[in-house]
Design a protein around this motif. Structure first.
Motif, PDB file in Angstrom:
ATOM      1  N   UNK A   1       0.829  -1.224   0.000  1.00 31.50           N
ATOM      2  CA  UNK A   1       0.000   0.000   0.000  1.00 31.50           C
ATOM      3  C   UNK A   1       0.856   1.264   0.000  1.00 31.50           C
ATOM      4  N   UNK A   2       2.098   1.139  -0.479  1.00 30.13           N
ATOM      5  CA  UNK A   2       2.998   2.299  -0.416  1.00 30.13           C
ATOM      6  C   UNK A   2       2.864   3.266  -1.590  1.00 30.13           C
ATOM      7  N   UNK A   3       2.036   2.921  -2.574  1.00 30.07           N
ATOM      8  CA  UNK A   3       1.843   3.831  -3.704  1.00 30.07           C
ATOM      9  C   UNK A   3       1.055   5.066  -3.240  1.00 30.07           C
ATOM     10  N   UNK A   4       1.724   6.203  -3.263  1.00 34.59           N
ATOM     11  CA  UNK A   4       1.146   7.448  -2.718  1.00 34.59           C
ATOM     12  C   UNK A   4      -0.203   7.801  -3.363  1.00 34.59           C
ATOM     13  N   UNK A   5      -0.382   7.376  -4.629  1.00 29.72           N
ATOM     14  CA  UNK A   5      -1.645   7.733  -5.311  1.00 29.72           C
ATOM     15  C   UNK A   5      -2.851   7.027  -4.685  1.00 29.72           C
ATOM     16  N   UNK A   6      -2.573   5.946  -3.877  1.00 32.01           N
ATOM     17  CA  UNK A   6      -3.669   5.241  -3.206  1.00 32.01           C
ATOM     18  C   UNK A   6      -4.059   5.913  -1.888  1.00 32.01           C
ATOM     19  N   UNK A   7      -3.232   6.869  -1.456  1.00 36.70           N
ATOM     20  CA  UNK A   7      -3.442   7.476  -0.133  1.00 36.70           C
ATOM     21  C   UNK A   7      -4.451   8.619  -0.203  1.00 36.70           C
ATOM     22  N   UNK A   8      -5.087   8.956   0.921  1.00 33.79           N
ATOM     23  CA  UNK A   8      -6.087  10.036   0.937  1.00 33.79           C
ATOM     24  C   UNK A   8      -5.510  11.360   0.409  1.00 33.79           C
ATOM     25  N   UNK A   9      -6.312  12.087  -0.345  1.00 30.15           N
ATOM     26  CA  UNK A   9      -5.853  13.353  -0.927  1.00 30.15           C
ATOM     27  C   UNK A   9      -5.621  14.425   0.127  1.00 30.15           C
ATOM     28  N   UNK A  10      -6.243  14.283   1.296  1.00 29.59           N
ATOM     29  CA  UNK A  10      -6.090  15.321   2.329  1.00 29.59           C
ATOM     30  C   UNK A  10      -4.789  15.157   3.131  1.00 29.59           C
ATOM     31  N   UNK A  11      -3.937  14.200   2.725  1.00 26.77           N
ATOM     32  CA  UNK A  11      -2.638  14.061   3.395  1.00 26.77           C
ATOM     33  C   UNK A  11      -2.673  13.195   4.646  1.00 26.77           C
ATOM     34  N   UNK A  12      -3.847  12.682   5.010  1.00 28.90           N
ATOM     35  CA  UNK A  12      -3.902  11.821   6.198  1.00 28.90           C
ATOM     36  C   UNK A  12      -3.374  10.429   5.844  1.00 28.90           C
ATOM     37  N   UNK A  13      -3.099   9.610   6.852  1.00 29.25           N
ATOM     38  CA  UNK A  13      -2.586   8.258   6.591  1.00 29.25           C
ATOM     39  C   UNK A  13      -3.781   7.281   6.494  1.00 29.25           C
ATOM     40  N   UNK A  14      -3.610   6.186   5.742  1.00 28.81           N
ATOM     41  CA  UNK A  14      -4.758   5.329   5.407  1.00 28.81           C
ATOM     42  C   UNK A  14      -4.983   4.092   6.278  1.00 28.81           C
ATOM     43  N   UNK A  15      -4.156   3.884   7.314  1.00 25.60           N
ATOM     44  CA  UNK A  15      -4.306   2.633   8.067  1.00 25.60           C
ATOM     45  C   UNK A  15      -5.270   2.805   9.232  1.00 25.60           C
ATOM     46  N   UNK A  16      -5.955   1.705   9.555  1.00 27.67           N
ATOM     47  CA  UNK A  16      -6.972   1.754  10.603  1.00 27.67           C
ATOM     48  C   UNK A  16      -6.938   0.419  11.355  1.00 27.67           C
ATOM     49  N   UNK A  17      -6.992   0.493  12.683  1.00 25.02           N
ATOM     50  CA  UNK A  17      -7.071  -0.741  13.467  1.00 25.02           C
ATOM     51  C   UNK A  17      -8.420  -1.434  13.222  1.00 25.02           C
ATOM     52  N   UNK A  18      -8.481  -2.727  13.479  1.00 28.99           N
ATOM     53  CA  UNK A  18      -9.699  -3.506  13.230  1.00 28.99           C
ATOM     54  C   UNK A  18     -10.886  -3.036  14.055  1.00 28.99           C
ATOM     55  N   UNK A  19     -10.633  -2.208  15.095  1.00 30.73           N
ATOM     56  CA  UNK A  19     -11.766  -1.701  15.888  1.00 30.73           C
ATOM     57  C   UNK A  19     -12.119  -0.279  15.476  1.00 30.73           C
ATOM     58  N   UNK A  20     -11.659   0.134  14.285  1.00 31.72           N
ATOM     59  CA  UNK A  20     -12.109   1.396  13.724  1.00 31.72           C
ATOM     60  C   UNK A  20     -11.287   2.611  14.108  1.00 31.72           C
ATOM     61  N   UNK A  21     -10.113   2.396  14.700  1.00 31.42           N
ATOM     62  CA  UNK A  21      -9.281   3.516  15.152  1.00 31.42           C
ATOM     63  C   UNK A  21      -8.315   3.948  14.057  1.00 31.42           C
TER      64      UNK A  21
END
Ligand SMILES: *[C@@H]1O[C@H](CO)[C@@H](O)[C@H](O)[C@H]1NC(C)=O
Ligand SMILES: *[C@@H]1O[C@H](CO)[C@@H](O)[C@H](O)[C@H]1NC(C)=O
Length: 334
Positions: free
Chosen positions: A240-260
Motif C-alpha cells: 500500500x505504499x503507492x502514494x496515489x492510493x493514499x487520501x488526498x487530504x494528506x492523512x494516513x490510510x491505516x486503521x485498526x480492526x476496531x475502527x481507530x
C-alpha cells in the motif's frame, strides 16, 4: 552493532531495578501466525464472535474461553520455545482505500532473524534482575481500544509504532500511526507492565493486578517484579505504499480492526501458558538471544525451527470474510 545496543537499552529502560544488574535476561523468539479471527478470551470470554478481529500466536488451545490448563490442552505452539503454549495477540490492521473499502494488512516475520516465519510476531521476556515468572491462569492486557488521543495513551508506557525504512530502523517511534510510507512496514511495539500484586491472576479490567514501576522499583501495591513481556508485530504495509492510493487530504490510510484511525487505541493481550517452571528457569539463568537468528542461548529453553512453528495452526471458529476488499470493518461496538 550500534542499533543493537540502543534497542536493548530502550527495552530495559522501564524494568524495575534497571541499571542495578545490567546482565539480566533477554529471551527473544519468533512466533508464527496461529490464527486470525474474532475471538478474545480475556475481554469477551465465551463470546463467539468478539467485537473485533485479532491476530493470535502461541499454543493451539487458544479458544473463546481460556479456563483450561493451557500447556496440556495444546498439541503444538507457533512459537519457537517448545514449552511455551502461551497466547499472545493484538488487533489487526486494515488499509482504507479512497473508495471506502478496506483490505486486511498481513503480518510478516521479523527480517532480523525470523523472515522464514509465516507472519506472527516477535516475543521478548526481559528482566534486569530477579523476577517471578507468571503462574498458571495468569493473564493481562495493556492499552485501551477506546483511546483516540496522545493524552490518553500517555497512561501507558511504550506502546509505539516505528516506521521501518530499513529492517533495523529503531528511531522516530510514535504513539500514533506513522504519517508517511514505510519502506519495510510498520512495527508495532507493545511492552506490558513489570510489577504484579502477587495475588491475582486477573482483575476486572484485566490490568489493575499489574503496574508500572515507580522510578526503579515496583510500587508497594504491586511489589512483585515480573518479566517484561514485549511484542514486536511487523505489519506488511508495503503493498500500500503507492502514494496515489493514499487520501488526498494528506492523512494516513491505516486503521485498526476496531475502527481507530489514530493508532492511540493500540492494545495487546497475554495469557500465560509455559509448561512447568521453564519460564522461571529461563529468567533465573540469565539467558540471551541472538538478535539475528533463531539461536536462544538458554539451556532451560528447547527450541523448534521456524518451519515447525509455521505448521502449528488452529481451526477457525468464526468464519468471517477476511480477504479481498471489504465494504466494512467487522466491528460490533466500540
Ligand atoms: C474450544 O472450545 C469448544 C467449546 O468448549 C470445544 O468444543 C473445542 O474443542 C475447543 N477447541 C479447542 C481447539 O480447544
Ligand atoms: C476500491 O479501491 C481499491 C484500491 O484502489 C480497488 O482495488 C477496488 O477495486 C475498489 N473497489 C471498488 C468497488 O471500486
Amino acid at each position: 552493532m550500534l542499533w543493537t545496543t540502543s534497542l536493548l537499552a530502550a527495552a530495559v529502560a522501564l524494568l524495575p531495578g534497571a541499571g542495578v544488574n545490567a546482565a539480566g535476561t533477554t529471551l527473544r523468539f519468533s512466533c508464527a501466525q496461529l490464527v486470525v479471527e474474532r475471538l478474545d478470551p480475556i475481554v469477551n470470554p465465551g463470546v463467539v464472535a468478539s467485537p473485533h478481529l485479532h491476530q493470535v500466536v502461541g499454543g493451539n488451545s487458544f479458544n473463546a474461553s481460556m479456563d483450561h490448563d493451557v500447556p496440556s490442552a495444546s498439541s503444538c505452539t507457533s512459537c519457537t520455545p517448545v514449552d511455551d503454549f502461551s497466547n499472545y495477540w493484538t488487533a489487526t490492521l486494515f488499509f482504507k482505500a479512497k473508495n471506502g473499502t478496506y483490505k486486511r494488512v498481513a503480518t510478516k516475520g521479523n527480517p532480523l532473524g525470523y523472515s522464514a516465519s509465516n507472519g506472527g510476531q516477535t516475543v521478548y521476556y526481559l528482566s534486569s534482575g530477579k523476577v517471578t515468572a507468571f503462574k498458571p491462569g495468569f493473564r493481562m492486557t495493556v492499552g485501551d481500544p477506546s483511546f483516540r488521543t496522545a493524552k490518553e495513551i500517555a497512561k501507558y508506557k511504550m506502546l509505539t509504532f516505528t516506521c521501518l525504512q530499513t529492517s533495523s530502523t529503531r528511531d522516530g517511534a510514535t504513539t500514533n500511526f506513522p504519517k508517511g510510507q514505510c519502506k519495510v512496514g510498520i512495527m508495532v511495539s507493545v511492552r506490558f507492565p513489570t510489577c504484579w500484586d502477587g495475588v491475582n491472576l486477573d482483575s476486572p479490567d484485566h490490568q489493575s493486578h499489574t503496574a508500572y514501576p515507580s522510578g526503579s522499583a515496583c510500587p508497594s501495591t504491586h511489589p512483585v517484579s515480573i518479566p517484561q513481556v514485549f511484542y514486536e508485530t511487523i505489519w506488511d504495509t508495503t503493498p500500500f505504499n503507492d502514494k496515489s492510493l493514499w487520501p488526498d487530504d494528506g492523512s494516513q490510510p491505516f486503521v485498526w480492526s476496531f475502527g481507530d484511525k489514530t493508532g492511540y487505541g493500540n492494545h495487546a493481550d497475554y495469557v500465560f501458558g509455559w509448561k512447568g517452571d521453564t519460564l522461571q528457569k529461563a529468567m533465573d539463568s540469565g539467558c540471551s538471544s541472538d538478535l539475528f537468528s533463531n539461536d536462544i542461548k538458554c539451556p532451560a529453553v528447547k527450541v523448534q525451527t521456524i518451519e515447525q512453528t509455521n505448521k502449528c495452526k488452529k481451526d477457525v471458529m468464526v468464519n468471517d470474510k477476511l480477504d479481498g476488499w471489504l465494504t466494512e470493518l467487522l466491528v460490533v461496538s466500540w
